[in-house]
Design a protein around this motif. Structure first.
Motif, short mmCIF file in Angstrom:
data_model
loop_
_atom_site.label_atom_id
_atom_site.label_comp_id
_atom_site.label_asym_id
_atom_site.label_seq_id
_atom_site.Cartn_x
_atom_site.Cartn_y
_atom_site.Cartn_z
N PHE A 185 -36.87 -21.53 -16.17
CA PHE A 185 -36.90 -22.92 -16.62
C PHE A 185 -37.52 -23.84 -15.57
O PHE A 185 -38.24 -24.79 -15.92
N GLY A 186 -37.22 -23.58 -14.31
CA GLY A 186 -37.84 -24.37 -13.25
C GLY A 186 -39.35 -24.21 -13.22
O GLY A 186 -40.09 -25.17 -13.00
N TYR A 187 -39.81 -22.98 -13.46
CA TYR A 187 -41.26 -22.72 -13.49
C TYR A 187 -41.91 -23.44 -14.67
O TYR A 187 -43.00 -24.02 -14.54
N ILE A 188 -41.24 -23.41 -15.84
CA ILE A 188 -41.78 -24.11 -17.01
C ILE A 188 -41.92 -25.60 -16.71
O ILE A 188 -42.95 -26.23 -17.00
N LEU A 189 -40.86 -26.19 -16.12
CA LEU A 189 -40.93 -27.62 -15.77
C LEU A 189 -42.05 -27.88 -14.76
O LEU A 189 -42.80 -28.86 -14.88
N SER A 190 -42.17 -27.00 -13.77
CA SER A 190 -43.21 -27.16 -12.75
C SER A 190 -44.60 -27.17 -13.38
O SER A 190 -45.44 -28.02 -13.05
N VAL A 191 -44.85 -26.23 -14.28
CA VAL A 191 -46.16 -26.14 -14.94
C VAL A 191 -46.42 -27.36 -15.81
O VAL A 191 -47.52 -27.93 -15.82
N MET A 192 -45.40 -27.80 -16.55
CA MET A 192 -45.58 -28.88 -17.51
C MET A 192 -45.57 -30.27 -16.89
O MET A 192 -45.73 -31.26 -17.61
N THR A 193 -45.34 -30.37 -15.59
CA THR A 193 -45.39 -31.67 -14.91
C THR A 193 -46.52 -31.74 -13.90
O THR A 193 -46.57 -32.67 -13.10
N ARG A 194 -47.43 -30.77 -13.95
CA ARG A 194 -48.59 -30.82 -13.06
C ARG A 194 -49.56 -31.90 -13.50
O ARG A 194 -49.59 -32.28 -14.68
N PRO A 195 -50.38 -32.39 -12.59
CA PRO A 195 -51.39 -33.40 -12.96
C PRO A 195 -52.29 -32.89 -14.08
O PRO A 195 -52.70 -31.73 -14.08
N GLY A 196 -52.56 -33.75 -15.05
CA GLY A 196 -53.44 -33.39 -16.16
C GLY A 196 -52.71 -32.88 -17.38
O GLY A 196 -53.31 -32.78 -18.46
N VAL A 197 -51.41 -32.55 -17.27
CA VAL A 197 -50.64 -32.08 -18.42
C VAL A 197 -49.97 -33.29 -19.08
O VAL A 197 -49.34 -34.09 -18.42
N ASP A 198 -50.14 -33.41 -20.40
CA ASP A 198 -49.57 -34.53 -21.13
C ASP A 198 -48.05 -34.56 -20.94
O ASP A 198 -47.38 -33.53 -21.03
N ARG A 199 -47.52 -35.75 -20.72
CA ARG A 199 -46.09 -35.92 -20.44
C ARG A 199 -45.20 -35.40 -21.58
O ARG A 199 -44.06 -35.01 -21.37
N VAL A 200 -45.74 -35.37 -22.81
CA VAL A 200 -44.94 -34.93 -23.95
C VAL A 200 -44.50 -33.48 -23.82
O VAL A 200 -43.48 -33.08 -24.40
N TRP A 201 -45.24 -32.68 -23.03
CA TRP A 201 -44.89 -31.27 -22.87
C TRP A 201 -43.81 -31.04 -21.81
O TRP A 201 -43.39 -29.90 -21.60
N SER A 202 -43.35 -32.08 -21.16
CA SER A 202 -42.36 -31.90 -20.09
C SER A 202 -41.02 -31.39 -20.60
O SER A 202 -40.20 -30.89 -19.83
N GLY A 203 -40.77 -31.49 -21.92
CA GLY A 203 -39.52 -30.99 -22.49
C GLY A 203 -39.58 -29.54 -22.92
O GLY A 203 -38.64 -29.05 -23.58
N ALA A 204 -40.66 -28.83 -22.56
CA ALA A 204 -40.85 -27.45 -23.02
C ALA A 204 -39.70 -26.53 -22.62
O ALA A 204 -39.35 -25.60 -23.36
#
Length: 424
Positions: A362-381
């Motif tokens: 789960f930490g890795y998913i959050l890390s990937v989904m909060t990188r620069p260039g990733v739409d904020r909407v995906w942060s809940g993945a």
């Protein structure tokens, strides 16, 4: 059952208090630990990865140590294990309070995993002193103590963290020390010497403890459901604080209040409603309903865009809390009196096994989904992944055999006599 009920009344109260204070201590740290990690590593993305690693290593230590402590409680009784655990937690929080760098903070977290056995042993204690038909409600009361701890802990942690990020750890350590002193004064032993069993490393290692569940086939499916459900739960300590900060701009105070709101629902559900629901629809149906509520709650968390959504999703997550009480009631009535500590140690090993993998995932998913260039909407993945995990648990729960009303627990094992020196 182990011991006279009147003599055990102070012990029952202590079990509820020790669970509550342990959760207060844990809850105090939750709103601030990820921010403390972020202070050492910089970005939210990096902090998400490190938070996952912290929690995974905590799970690894639990995996190795919990079955040993469970077996020791079957050999020497519940009281010494609970008291030593509380003393160990006081030391762990002290180390984290003074940690000058990330690695010292990590050491404190790992030691916390070694010593935080009081909850597991508390479940065995409750099993010792309660009748089969009482256990779902008793475990519901323990769940309410969890909830009360999480009302007080995150709220207090958020307020203290606004003053100083280290202050919550000092308070958590003090609470654990007070808990140990109080227990030393009032906690009676719940496990009669006649029902204790010799300690053996062969049975106390994590692999052997899981094989115990395999041999006790009547509880294996339920143990796996508990493991899968616990896997999903780890998304909250691994990502929630950083997710709320990133998605909603929340600080420690807002996160603490949100967790306290959840805990109020946990108290209502587990302290008041679980026993009623179990008596009305049975343990299996309670299990299924609880898992379904958790699944819908995680989907709602993942879509979260403002605090209004939490008003809907947090009560759903509160009803998820019925799951553990139903599972514990079903499982503890299917093993012998002298195997309750072994059961809880084995369950804790499975929980720890999920805790090794889940926080990193789960930490890795959050890390990937909060990188620069990733739409904020995906942060809940990460929460959508947790919902998918609970769907697996829900499908497994459909095959659980419900306990017939009035079904007795397995008979007590014959008294165990051991000649010569203790094995440990």
């Amino acid at each position: 059952m182990g011991g006279d009920h009147k003599r055990l009344k102070p012990g029952v109260l202590f079990i509820f208090i020790t669970v509550c204070l342990d959760m207060v201590a844990l809850g105090i740290a939750i709103p601030v630990l990820p921010h403390l990690i972020q202070g050492f590593v910089g970005t939210v993305s990096a902090a998400g990865w490190w938070s996952g690693l912290f929690n995974s290593l905590w799970g690894l230590t639990q995996f190795g140590c919990s079955p040993i402590l469970g077996a020791l409680s079957d050999r020497f009784g519940r009281r010494p294990i609970i008291l030593l655990s509380n003393l160990g937690l006081a030391l762990d929080y002290l180390i984290m309070a003074i940690a000058p760098n990330l690695w010292c903070l990590l050491i404190g977290r790992v030691l916390n995993g070694v010593t935080s056995s009081s909850i597991t042993t508390a479940y065995a204690y409750i099993s010792d002193i309660s009748e089969p038909d009482e256990r779902a409600q008793m475990y519901g009361y323990v769940g309410a103590a969890f909830g009360l701890g999480f009302v007080l802990g995150p709220t207090l942690g958020g307020l203290l963290g606004d003053i100083d990020l280290r202050l919550p750890f000092w308070v958590a350590g003090l609470l654990s020390l007070v808990n140990a002193i109080y227990g030393a004064l009032v906690l009676p032993e719940s496990l009669d010497k006649a029902h204790r069993k010799p300690f053996s490393l062969k049975d106390a290692n994590p692999v052997a403890s899981i094989l115990f569940l395999w041999r006790a086939k009547s509880v294996m499916r339920m143990a796996l459901i508990s493991m899968v459900s616990n896997f999903a739960h780890h998304v909250i300590p691994a990502t929630f604080v950083l997710y709320a900060s990133y998605r909603l701009g929340w600080g420690q105070r807002e996160v603490g209040l949100a967790m306290a709101y959840y805990a109020v629902w946990a108290i209502i559900v587990q302290g008041g409603l679980t026993g009623i629901v179990v008596r009305t629809i049975g343990e299996k149906a309670t299990l299924v309903v609880g898992l379904l509520c958790g699944l819908l709650g995680f989907i709602s968390y993942g879509y979260n865009t403002n605090w209004h959504i939490f008003l809907f999703s947090i009560p759903l997550m509160g009803f998820w809390g019925m799951t553990n009480a139903a599972l514990q009631s079903l499982m503890t009535t299917r093993v012998k009196v002298d195997e309750q500590g072994l059961l809880q140690g084995a369950l804790s090993s499975l929980m720890s096994l999920s805790g090794i993998i889940a926080p990193f995932v789960f930490g890795y998913i959050l890390s990937v989904m909060t990188r620069p260039g990733v739409d904020r909407v995906w942060s809940g993945a990460a929460f959508f992944a947790a919902a998918l995990t609970l769907l697996v648990a829900l499908l497994m729960a459909l095959g659980v055999k419900d306990r017939a009303k009035g079904e007795p627990a397995p008979p007590k094992a014959p008294n165990i006599h051991h000649d010569g020196e203790p094995l440990f």
